[in-house]
Design an enzyme around this catalytic site. Structure first.
Site, PDB file in Angstrom:
ATOM      1  N   ASP A   8       1.029  -1.003  -0.003  1.00 13.49           N
ATOM      2  CA  ASP A   8      -0.064  -0.060  -0.135  1.00 13.49           C
ATOM      3  C   ASP A   8       0.906   1.186   0.049  1.00 13.49           C
ATOM      4  O   ASP A   8       1.887   1.160   0.932  1.00 13.49           O
ATOM      5  CB  ASP A   8      -1.072   0.121   1.097  1.00 13.49           C
ATOM      6  CG  ASP A   8      -1.862   1.042   1.157  1.00 13.49           C
ATOM      7  OD1 ASP A   8      -3.222   0.603   1.208  1.00 13.49           O
ATOM      8  OD2 ASP A   8      -1.716   2.210   1.224  1.00 13.49           O
ATOM      9  N   MET A   9       0.814   2.207  -0.966  1.00 16.67           N
ATOM     10  CA  MET A   9       1.610   3.108  -1.017  1.00 16.67           C
ATOM     11  C   MET A   9       1.114   4.382  -0.007  1.00 16.67           C
ATOM     12  O   MET A   9       0.068   4.284   0.557  1.00 16.67           O
ATOM     13  CB  MET A   9       1.222   3.888  -2.593  1.00 16.67           C
ATOM     14  CG  MET A   9       1.307   3.076  -3.741  1.00 16.67           C
ATOM     15  SD  MET A   9       3.161   2.259  -3.915  1.00 16.67           S
ATOM     16  CE  MET A   9       4.006   3.803  -3.857  1.00 16.67           C
ATOM     17  N   ASP A 105      -3.731   2.448  -5.136  1.00 21.60           N
ATOM     18  CA  ASP A 105      -2.438   2.514  -4.633  1.00 21.60           C
ATOM     19  C   ASP A 105      -2.432   1.131  -3.676  1.00 21.60           C
ATOM     20  O   ASP A 105      -1.288   1.058  -2.802  1.00 21.60           O
ATOM     21  CB  ASP A 105      -2.289   3.700  -3.591  1.00 21.60           C
ATOM     22  CG  ASP A 105      -2.812   3.360  -2.264  1.00 21.60           C
ATOM     23  OD1 ASP A 105      -3.655   2.786  -2.146  1.00 21.60           O
ATOM     24  OD2 ASP A 105      -2.192   4.211  -1.449  1.00 21.60           O
ATOM     25  N   GLU A 106      -2.969  -0.085  -3.982  1.00 18.42           N
ATOM     26  CA  GLU A 106      -2.487  -1.178  -3.347  1.00 18.42           C
ATOM     27  C   GLU A 106      -2.921  -2.488  -4.199  1.00 18.42           C
ATOM     28  O   GLU A 106      -3.633  -2.457  -5.003  1.00 18.42           O
ATOM     29  CB  GLU A 106      -3.312  -1.294  -1.975  1.00 18.42           C
ATOM     30  CG  GLU A 106      -4.969  -1.145  -2.345  1.00 18.42           C
ATOM     31  CD  GLU A 106      -5.826  -1.210  -1.085  1.00 18.42           C
ATOM     32  OE1 GLU A 106      -5.663  -2.184  -0.291  1.00 18.42           O
ATOM     33  OE2 GLU A 106      -6.932  -0.193  -0.876  1.00 18.42           O
TER      34      GLU A 106
HETATM   35  P1  TTP Z   1      -5.306   5.079   1.100  1.00 18.62           P
HETATM   36  O1  TTP Z   1      -4.152   4.199   0.979  1.00 18.62           O
HETATM   37  O2  TTP Z   1      -6.193   4.846   1.928  1.00 18.62           O
HETATM   38  O3  TTP Z   1      -4.518   6.516   1.682  1.00 18.62           O
HETATM   39  P2  TTP Z   1      -3.119   7.256   1.215  1.00 18.62           P
HETATM   40  O4  TTP Z   1      -2.256   6.321   0.243  1.00 18.62           O
HETATM   41  O5  TTP Z   1      -3.057   8.681   1.181  1.00 18.62           O
HETATM   42  O6  TTP Z   1      -2.327   7.225   2.776  1.00 18.62           O
HETATM   43  P3  TTP Z   1      -1.733   5.891   3.537  1.00 18.62           P
HETATM   44  O7  TTP Z   1      -0.256   6.213   3.698  1.00 18.62           O
HETATM   45  O8  TTP Z   1      -2.431   6.054   4.770  1.00 18.62           O
HETATM   46  O9  TTP Z   1      -2.105   4.871   2.693  1.00 18.62           O
HETATM   47  O10 TTP Z   1      -5.803   5.697  -0.269  1.00 18.62           O
HETATM   48  C1  TTP Z   1      -4.979   5.831  -1.496  1.00 18.62           C
HETATM   49  C2  TTP Z   1      -5.609   7.140  -2.198  1.00 18.62           C
HETATM   50  O11 TTP Z   1      -7.111   6.810  -2.639  1.00 18.62           O
HETATM   51  C3  TTP Z   1      -5.272   8.449  -1.606  1.00 18.62           C
HETATM   52  O12 TTP Z   1      -3.955   8.808  -1.683  1.00 18.62           O
HETATM   53  C4  TTP Z   1      -6.320   9.195  -2.115  1.00 18.62           C
HETATM   54  C5  TTP Z   1      -7.378   8.257  -2.581  1.00 18.62           C
HETATM   55  N1  TTP Z   1      -8.419   8.424  -1.670  1.00 18.62           N
HETATM   56  C6  TTP Z   1      -9.563   9.212  -1.639  1.00 18.62           C
HETATM   57  O13 TTP Z   1      -9.863   9.911  -2.858  1.00 18.62           O
HETATM   58  N2  TTP Z   1     -10.708   9.311  -0.884  1.00 18.62           N
HETATM   59  C7  TTP Z   1     -10.421   8.660   0.357  1.00 18.62           C
HETATM   60  O14 TTP Z   1     -11.519   8.735   1.102  1.00 18.62           O
HETATM   61  C8  TTP Z   1      -9.497   7.567   0.615  1.00 18.62           C
HETATM   62  C9  TTP Z   1      -9.384   6.963   1.821  1.00 18.62           C
HETATM   63  C10 TTP Z   1      -8.546   7.492  -0.413  1.00 18.62           C
HETATM   64 MG    MG Z   2      -2.063   4.251   0.812  1.00 18.36          MG
END
Ligand code: TTP
Ligand code: MG
Length: 342
Positions: A8-9, A105-106
């Site tokens: 997960d990014m 991102d995962e």
């Molecule tokens: P996530 O992996 O949930 O968040 P993240 O990568 O920004 O942070 P983390 O380091 O905690 O993993 O989500 C991936 C991407 O998806 C995030 O960068 C933006 C998008 N996203 C949205 O647009 N709306 C949302 O409510 C969420 C949770 C994520």
């Molecule tokens: Mg992420």
């Protein structure tokens, strides 16, 4: 025993923007909507520096601005993030062909067949992604998808966490039930009502009790999940349920003729894709994104399955006529759903 990685990014959208513009590194950065915190819209994500102020995904941009007025706000550039995402997925596929793409991102990666300690593979993946994209990720390693996903979240950012069957009790059971995949706010509230807050507390509830409260399949799922049991395989191939094309204009346009011509062109491409893949469909959806990022869709279901450009275009134009084109248009898209093998 399977060896599954969940990658997960970290702060994905924000990290891509920081890499594009290094002046943003180390600053509170919020990505969301049109990037204007005085306008409507929600936070897509925030850099870790911004999270210190209490800013998080799904929060209104206005609230984020109140919490941290000196943060930098940027619009969502989905095309760029999708491009980087594709690059990352390709890197992962080089490590193992058994990959499940779960989101922008995962992904899950099954490395059971690879003759190398999974921890070493994970370190190599992190280094390769950093080298090719300049971005950091967190990786969880576990015997199944459920635990791998929990693990990747345990030491963010830039984490590497291994969960084995031997440490489920010490590392998983203290966590709140919400950390289990598939447990949302409603189940969380229902469980709290039963006096259950942690995964460990859930694990001592009788199977019958859970089935009675949550039904046969979800009750059993919760029972097994609380014990770290998950045999679900990686889904490496999806039968397409829909096919789509969209285009963002170089500069926003307002001329109906230009929009219609673009839509007709996209329709031809979609019809061509469907013919090549051997599919017909029946739900045609047109998407319009305006210059302020407001996005609307109109859909039409046709009676008979179709894959000819003519039939799809007729439905798409019916949809287009139902839009009120009062603002300049940034993006036009078409999707054909309800696909079946022709
Ligand atoms: P996530 O992996 O949930 O968040 P993240 O990568 O920004 O942070 P983390 O380091 O905690 O993993 O989500 C991936 C991407 O998806 C995030 O960068 C933006 C998008 N996203 C949205 O647009 N709306 C949302 O409510 C969420 C949770 C994520
Ligand atoms: Mg992420």
């Amino acid at each position: 025993m399977r060896r599954i990685l969940h990658i997960d990014m970290d702060a994905f959208f924000a990290a891509v923007e920081q890499r594009r513009n290094p002046e943003l590194i180390g600053k509170p950065l919020v990505i969301g909507g049109s990037g204007d915190p005085t306008k409507r819209g929600v936070v897509s994500t925030a850099s870790y520096e911004a999270r210190k102020f209490g800013i998080h995904s799904a929060m209104p941009l206005r609230t984020a601005h109140k919490l941290c007025p000196h943060a930098v706000f940027l619009p969502v550039d989905y095309e760029e993030y999708a491009r980087v995402s594709e690059k990352i997925k390709n890197i992962l596929r080089e490590f193992s062909p058994v990959m499940e793409d779960v989101g922008i991102d995962e992904a899950f990666l099954d490395v059971s067949q690879i003759d190398k300690p999974p921890e070493e593979i994970a370190k190599e993946i992190k280094a390769k992604i950093m080298q090719e994209t300049g971005l950091a990720c967190s990786i969880g390693i576990a015997p199944n998808k459920l635990l791998a996903k929990i693990a990747s979240d345990m030491q963010k950012p830039d984490g590497l966490t291994i969960i084995t069957e031997d440490n489920i009790e010490s590392r998983i059971w203290p966590l709140p039930v919400r950390k289990l995949w598939g447990v949302g706010p409603k189940t969380e509230a229902a469980l709290r009502g039963m006096g259950i807050e942690t995964i460990g507390r859930l694990a001592v509830v009788l199977l019958d009790t859970l089935i009675e409260r949550f039904g046969q399949s979800y009750g059993r799922y919760l029972y097994e999940a609380s014990r770290g049991v998950d045999e679900s395989p990686l889904v490496t191939h999806w039968e397409p349920k829909s096919t789509s094309r969209e285009i963002t204009f170089q500069s926003d346009i307002s001329n109906w003729q230009d929009i219609a011509r673009t839509l007709a062109e996209l329709t031809r491409e979609v019809a061509c894709d469907m013919k090549q893949a051997g599919y017909k469909g029946k739900t045609i959806t047109v998407k319009i994104r305006f210059s302020d990022f407001e996005t609307h869709t109109r859909a039409k279901t046709i009676v008979k399955l179709a894959n000819s450009a003519d039939e799809i275009r007729a439905a798409a134009f019916d949809c287009l006529r139902r839009f009120e084109l009062k603002k300049k248009v940034r993006l036009v898209g078409i999707r054909v759903g309800g696909l079946e093998k022709a």
